[in-house]
Every structure is written in C-alpha cells, then in structure tokens.
Design a protein around this motif. Structure first.
Motif, short mmCIF file in Angstrom:
data_model
loop_
_atom_site.label_atom_id
_atom_site.label_comp_id
_atom_site.label_asym_id
_atom_site.label_seq_id
_atom_site.Cartn_x
_atom_site.Cartn_y
_atom_site.Cartn_z
N LYS A 13 -1.60 -4.37 13.71
CA LYS A 13 -1.79 -4.91 12.36
C LYS A 13 -1.15 -3.99 11.31
O LYS A 13 -0.59 -4.46 10.33
N SER A 14 -1.20 -2.69 11.55
CA SER A 14 -0.62 -1.74 10.60
C SER A 14 0.91 -1.79 10.54
O SER A 14 1.52 -1.19 9.66
N ASP A 15 1.52 -2.52 11.46
CA ASP A 15 2.98 -2.68 11.47
C ASP A 15 3.45 -3.79 10.54
O ASP A 15 4.65 -3.98 10.35
N GLU A 16 2.52 -4.53 9.97
CA GLU A 16 2.91 -5.63 9.08
C GLU A 16 3.64 -5.09 7.86
O GLU A 16 3.40 -3.97 7.40
N GLY A 17 4.56 -5.89 7.37
CA GLY A 17 5.30 -5.52 6.17
C GLY A 17 6.64 -6.20 6.13
O GLY A 17 6.95 -7.06 6.95
N LEU A 18 7.43 -5.81 5.17
CA LEU A 18 8.77 -6.34 5.00
C LEU A 18 9.74 -5.30 5.56
O LEU A 18 9.76 -4.16 5.11
N TYR A 19 10.52 -5.69 6.57
CA TYR A 19 11.43 -4.79 7.26
C TYR A 19 12.86 -5.02 6.78
O TYR A 19 13.30 -6.15 6.68
N TYR A 20 13.53 -3.90 6.49
CA TYR A 20 14.91 -3.96 6.02
C TYR A 20 15.81 -3.14 6.94
O TYR A 20 15.48 -2.01 7.28
N CYS A 21 16.96 -3.69 7.28
CA CYS A 21 17.99 -2.88 7.93
C CYS A 21 18.91 -2.39 6.82
O CYS A 21 19.01 -3.00 5.75
N ALA A 22 19.57 -1.27 7.08
CA ALA A 22 20.50 -0.72 6.11
C ALA A 22 21.68 -0.10 6.86
O ALA A 22 21.51 0.45 7.94
N VAL A 23 22.86 -0.20 6.28
CA VAL A 23 24.06 0.38 6.87
C VAL A 23 24.67 1.35 5.86
O VAL A 23 24.73 1.06 4.66
N GLU A 37 0.81 -1.22 0.00
CA GLU A 37 0.00 0.00 0.00
C GLU A 37 0.84 1.28 0.00
O GLU A 37 0.53 2.24 -0.71
N ASP A 38 1.90 1.31 0.79
CA ASP A 38 2.65 2.55 1.00
C ASP A 38 4.06 2.55 0.42
O ASP A 38 4.75 3.56 0.52
N GLY A 39 4.51 1.45 -0.15
CA GLY A 39 5.88 1.40 -0.65
C GLY A 39 6.87 1.33 0.51
O GLY A 39 6.59 0.75 1.55
N ILE A 40 8.02 1.97 0.35
CA ILE A 40 9.06 1.93 1.37
C ILE A 40 8.97 3.16 2.25
O ILE A 40 8.86 4.28 1.76
N GLN A 41 9.02 2.93 3.57
CA GLN A 41 8.94 4.01 4.56
C GLN A 41 10.17 3.95 5.46
O GLN A 41 10.50 2.90 6.00
N PHE A 42 10.83 5.11 5.63
CA PHE A 42 11.94 5.22 6.57
C PHE A 42 11.37 5.21 7.99
O PHE A 42 10.45 5.96 8.30
N LEU A 43 11.91 4.35 8.85
CA LEU A 43 11.44 4.26 10.23
C LEU A 43 12.36 4.97 11.20
O LEU A 43 11.95 5.87 11.92
N VAL A 44 13.61 4.53 11.24
CA VAL A 44 14.53 5.06 12.26
C VAL A 44 15.97 4.87 11.81
O VAL A 44 16.29 3.91 11.11
N SER A 45 16.80 5.82 12.21
CA SER A 45 18.23 5.76 11.94
C SER A 45 18.96 5.93 13.27
O SER A 45 18.50 6.66 14.15
N HIS A 46 20.10 5.27 13.41
CA HIS A 46 20.79 5.26 14.70
C HIS A 46 22.30 5.20 14.48
O HIS A 46 22.78 4.49 13.63
N ARG A 47 23.00 5.96 15.28
CA ARG A 47 24.46 5.91 15.31
C ARG A 47 24.88 5.72 16.76
O ARG A 47 24.24 6.23 17.66
N ASP A 48 25.97 5.02 16.98
CA ASP A 48 26.46 4.75 18.33
C ASP A 48 26.55 6.04 19.14
O ASP A 48 27.04 7.06 18.67
#
Length: 93
Positions: free
Chosen positions: A64-74, A19-30
C-alpha cells in the motif's frame, strides 16, 4: 523512448505522493548496476529494453505504501526530461 537509443542515456524513476512529495527511486545506465535512492530496496527493478527502446520499472511484492504517481526521467542534453507519469494503486491487504 523516441528519437534516441535508450541505452545511450541515464534513466531514472521517481514517485510522488501527497504526503512525501517527490522521491528518487532508482537510476540506471546500460551495462551498469542500478543506483537506489535512500531507503529504496532492490524490489524496485529497473530494466532497459533495447529491443523495444523502453525503460521499465517492476515493483516486487507491491505494498500500500508504494501507491503514488510514478515518473520516468531521461538525462538528455544536460537536463532531465520527465514522462507524463503513471498512477499506481495497490489493492488488497
């Protein structure tokens, strides 16, 4: 993560849905506070685990709205490298 220390990189999480394509969730650095995407709350908890050289995402009170394919990225050598993805399905109400 293999071949480099997880604490040396900016790591991010994304969710993809039909439905929404790819959505940025969160980014983190040490040793920095996470940066959240638009409309994403702090129930998405990203953690860097130096002992296992891993980066994890915990979803508090998953819906239920959290369903989807989750990707990590570096961020590595001026580009994002994405993981294979993990499908999340929420059972229940």
């Amino acid at each position: 993560m293999q071949g480099s220390k997880v604490s040396n990189h900016v790591l991010s999480w994304y969710r993809q849905t039909k439905e929404d394509g790819i959505q940025f969730l969160v980014s983190h650095r040490d040793r920095s506070r996470p940066v959240y995407g638009e409309g994403v709350g702090e129930r998405f908890i990203s953690e860097l685990e130096e002992a296992t050289n891993a980066f994890t995402l915990t979803i508090g009170n998953a819906e239920k709205s959290d369903e989807g394919l989750y990707y990590c990225a570096v961020w590595y050598k001026s580009q994002y490298i994405f993981g294979e993805g993990t499908e999340i399905k929420v059972k229940g109400k």
